[in-house]
Design an enzyme around this catalytic site. Sequence first.
Site, short mmCIF file in Angstrom:
data_model
loop_
_atom_site.label_atom_id
_atom_site.label_comp_id
_atom_site.label_asym_id
_atom_site.label_seq_id
_atom_site.Cartn_x
_atom_site.Cartn_y
_atom_site.Cartn_z
N LYS A 7 4.45 5.01 -4.41
CA LYS A 7 2.99 5.12 -4.22
C LYS A 7 2.78 6.43 -3.46
O LYS A 7 2.18 6.46 -2.38
CB LYS A 7 2.48 3.89 -3.46
CG LYS A 7 0.98 3.72 -3.43
CD LYS A 7 0.37 3.35 -4.78
CE LYS A 7 -1.16 3.38 -4.69
NZ LYS A 7 -1.80 3.26 -6.01
N ASP A 36 1.26 0.86 -9.38
CA ASP A 36 0.22 0.15 -10.15
C ASP A 36 0.37 0.44 -11.64
O ASP A 36 0.31 -0.45 -12.49
CB ASP A 36 -1.19 0.50 -9.64
CG ASP A 36 -1.41 2.00 -9.44
OD1 ASP A 36 -0.44 2.78 -9.57
OD2 ASP A 36 -2.56 2.40 -9.17
N ASP A 67 10.27 -9.61 -10.50
CA ASP A 67 9.70 -10.86 -11.04
C ASP A 67 8.94 -10.60 -12.33
O ASP A 67 9.00 -11.38 -13.28
CB ASP A 67 8.73 -11.51 -10.03
CG ASP A 67 9.43 -12.55 -9.15
OD1 ASP A 67 10.64 -12.39 -8.90
OD2 ASP A 67 8.76 -13.52 -8.73
N ASP A 79 10.72 -6.12 -5.29
CA ASP A 79 10.58 -7.58 -5.28
C ASP A 79 9.57 -8.00 -6.35
O ASP A 79 9.81 -8.90 -7.16
CB ASP A 79 10.11 -8.03 -3.89
CG ASP A 79 9.92 -9.54 -3.81
OD1 ASP A 79 10.76 -10.27 -4.33
OD2 ASP A 79 8.90 -9.96 -3.22
N TYR A 106 10.30 -4.90 4.76
CA TYR A 106 10.94 -6.17 5.13
C TYR A 106 11.59 -6.10 6.51
O TYR A 106 11.77 -7.12 7.16
CB TYR A 106 12.03 -6.53 4.11
CG TYR A 106 11.53 -7.28 2.89
CD1 TYR A 106 10.51 -6.76 2.10
CD2 TYR A 106 12.09 -8.50 2.53
CE1 TYR A 106 10.08 -7.45 0.98
CE2 TYR A 106 11.66 -9.18 1.41
CZ TYR A 106 10.66 -8.65 0.64
OH TYR A 106 10.23 -9.33 -0.48
#
Length: 359
Positions: free
Chosen positions: A191, A224, A252, A248, A140
């Site tokens: 990751k 993942d 959700d 983020d 970001y």
Amino acid sequence: MARLLILPGDGIGVEVTDVSVYLLKTLGDKHNIKFEFETALFGGSSIDAYGVPVTAEVLKKAKSSNAVLLGAVGGPKWDSLEYEIRPEKGLLALRKELEAFANLRPAVVYPSLQSASTLKSEIVEGVDIMVVRELTGGIYFGAPRGITKLPSGEEKGVNTLSYTTTEIERVSRVAFQIARKRRKKLTSVDKANILDVMELWRRTVARIGREEFPDVELEHLYVDNAAMQLIRRPKSFDVILADNMFGDILSDESAQLTGSLGMLPSASIGSGGAIYEPVHGSAPDIEGKDIANPIASVLSSAMMLKYSFNMDHAADEIDRSVRRVLEKGYRTADIYEKGMTKVGCREMGRLIVEEIKKI
Ligand code: IPM
Ligand code: MN
């Protein structure tokens, strides 16, 4: 005395924040706490008035207040503006200015709302997850960033994902500390099988765990796989730690486990201040109709009392009152089911405050 900066923002942010302020005033009277409220424009409403989503003056006020209570920002009206002056940019500026690097997003499935989830009841029953998302670093904010023109005439877009050891350490400590007070399990998401920065992430989280929190069980998952396990075995998660972008996305996803975005609060804490806000957006389609769900904002106020003012008992009173009102069958439109009593935003707020007065 507690100095609060209230930034209702746009859309339903205004209505739900009104409910929270009314509730905080009630709690203040009940427990003899003196809250001082100051309200300012933020997001789209600030763009309309001043041409920018947040003014330097508001950032300064945020810094000198004990906590910021935010509503929501954005709406179609401002979607076509350049990135630099969009409402969302105001949010990023505020997070950065306050160095609010740890974003806490609880996802709790309330027994009375279990059937609101899109997942089977037996999968989500009892889910209680806290997502700790890094909030002031990563992709970001990384440089270089931007869109440039290549000699060939085509364009190239770039963003940079970088983290320093210190940035990883400080958010890890927050996550471990929270896990220590809960069920003592931390899942760190990365990751690391492909990104160097994520190898550093994993190594650093592992070291902090080993050296400072040996009592907390630590699990590492690739993002993942984490996304999959979250809907497969949500009950096995306690605290989830992730970088800004993965956090983020996964927050959700966790929110959807509960079936109702309108219920989820958040806290962003760090070294220079704290921001409390609902996870939901400004919902321009239902703005001004008095049908929004104020519970996410109300629970954000509860997080504020807990994390900024150490008033766990007052935070508990809010939590218990919300549960009580739900058990009695009152629902706003977003969580309405047949046979329940549908109420508006203000009425939901009034019912919660009534319960608080009874405790
Ligand atoms: C959130 C939002 C923001 C984010 C946007 C509006 C900038 O999605 O708070 O999760 O990506 O951080
Ligand atoms: Mn988001």
